[in-house]
Design a protein around this motif. Structure first.
Motif, PDB file in Angstrom:
ATOM      1  N   ALA A 198       6.917  -9.814  -5.594  1.00  0.00           N
ATOM      2  CA  ALA A 198       6.694  -8.511  -4.954  1.00  0.00           C
ATOM      3  C   ALA A 198       5.739  -7.657  -5.772  1.00  0.00           C
ATOM      4  O   ALA A 198       4.863  -6.979  -5.217  1.00  0.00           O
ATOM      5  CB  ALA A 198       8.031  -7.799  -4.766  1.00  0.00           C
ATOM      6  N   VAL A 199       5.878  -7.681  -7.089  1.00  0.00           N
ATOM      7  CA  VAL A 199       4.992  -6.892  -7.947  1.00  0.00           C
ATOM      8  C   VAL A 199       3.559  -7.394  -7.840  1.00  0.00           C
ATOM      9  O   VAL A 199       2.621  -6.604  -7.685  1.00  0.00           O
ATOM     10  CB  VAL A 199       5.494  -6.927  -9.411  1.00  0.00           C
ATOM     11  N   GLY A 206       2.233  -9.129  -5.355  1.00  0.00           N
ATOM     12  CA  GLY A 206       1.741  -8.824  -4.011  1.00  0.00           C
ATOM     13  C   GLY A 206       1.370  -7.361  -3.862  1.00  0.00           C
ATOM     14  O   GLY A 206       0.359  -7.015  -3.240  1.00  0.00           O
ATOM     15  N   GLY A 207       2.175  -6.476  -4.434  1.00  0.00           N
ATOM     16  CA  GLY A 207       1.857  -5.050  -4.385  1.00  0.00           C
ATOM     17  C   GLY A 207       0.576  -4.734  -5.133  1.00  0.00           C
ATOM     18  O   GLY A 207      -0.247  -3.928  -4.675  1.00  0.00           O
ATOM     19  N   ALA A 208       0.387  -5.375  -6.290  1.00  0.00           N
ATOM     20  CA  ALA A 208      -0.837  -5.141  -7.056  1.00  0.00           C
ATOM     21  C   ALA A 208      -2.063  -5.613  -6.284  1.00  0.00           C
ATOM     22  O   ALA A 208      -3.099  -4.935  -6.264  1.00  0.00           O
ATOM     23  CB  ALA A 208      -0.750  -5.854  -8.402  1.00  0.00           C
ATOM     24  N   ALA A 251      -2.287  -5.829  -3.003  1.00  0.00           N
ATOM     25  CA  ALA A 251      -2.475  -4.911  -1.874  1.00  0.00           C
ATOM     26  C   ALA A 251      -3.151  -3.625  -2.318  1.00  0.00           C
ATOM     27  O   ALA A 251      -4.061  -3.118  -1.648  1.00  0.00           O
ATOM     28  CB  ALA A 251      -1.130  -4.616  -1.213  1.00  0.00           C
ATOM     29  N   VAL A 252      -2.727  -3.072  -3.447  1.00  0.00           N
ATOM     30  CA  VAL A 252      -3.342  -1.846  -3.953  1.00  0.00           C
ATOM     31  C   VAL A 252      -4.795  -2.098  -4.326  1.00  0.00           C
ATOM     32  O   VAL A 252      -5.684  -1.294  -4.004  1.00  0.00           O
ATOM     33  CB  VAL A 252      -2.539  -1.298  -5.154  1.00  0.00           C
ATOM     34  N   HIS A 261      -6.752  -4.348  -3.093  1.00  0.00           N
ATOM     35  CA  HIS A 261      -7.501  -4.519  -1.843  1.00  0.00           C
ATOM     36  C   HIS A 261      -7.782  -3.169  -1.194  1.00  0.00           C
ATOM     37  O   HIS A 261      -8.880  -2.924  -0.698  1.00  0.00           O
ATOM     38  CB  HIS A 261      -6.711  -5.428  -0.900  1.00  0.00           C
TER      39      HIS A 261
END
Length: 156
Positions: free
Chosen positions: A50-51, A53-55, A57-58, A60
């Motif tokens: 999750a971390v 993936g969040g990084a 996404a941010v 991007h």
């Protein structure tokens, strides 16, 4: 005999397990990981995913952010390149999935003759070898929709 300096004696035994200062970081992390149970390990892997993936996404979002004129910001640098690669990969995957998809297998319909099957009697324990197998007879059966039923459906 010489009276020169003597070499230091090696330690009398292995270092104690609780001596944190002497263990390298990798060893301490490995020891902590091995103490975790399977559920805790799965949770840790999920949090790490999750971390990451969040990084991504941010990154991007920052790389594809637009200014007032609608043009991409130049300050992205590496982030802009990552976003471009992700967009290109997604577009290629969309194109290739529709073009290179294998044709659907024709479903076999009709009569199947009886046969012997070596069946596992404990499927839950099969992976660890805690099962027993037995030869079982499978009676004749019809697989799929019978041709007569297809013809009746076509007429209606």
């Amino acid at each position: 005999m010489t009276d020169g300096p003597r070499s230091p004696e090696p330690p009398s035994g292995p270092p104690p397990d609780n001596d944190v200062e002497r263990k390298p970081l990798r060893r301490r992390v490995t020891d902590a990981w091995n103490k975790l149970g399977p559920v805790s390990k799965a949770g840790a892997i999920g949090v790490a995913a999750a971390v990451v993936g969040g990084a991504i996404a941010v990154a991007h979002f920052w790389a594809t952010a637009t200014d007032d004129e609608g043009e991409a910001e130049e300050s992205g640098g590496v982030l802009a390149e990552v976003a471009r690669i992700l967009d290109q990969a997604a577009a290629e995957q969309d194109n290739s999935s529709s073009l290179n998809a294998p044709p659907p297998r024709p479903s076999h319909t009709g009569d199947v003759s009886g046969y012997l099957r070596f069946q596992c009697l404990n499927p839950r324990g099969h992976a660890v070898g805690n099962c027993r197998h037995e030869w079982r007879w499978v009676d004749d059966y019809t697989k799929g929709v019978a041709k007569e039923e297809e013809e009746e459906d076509a007429e209606v």
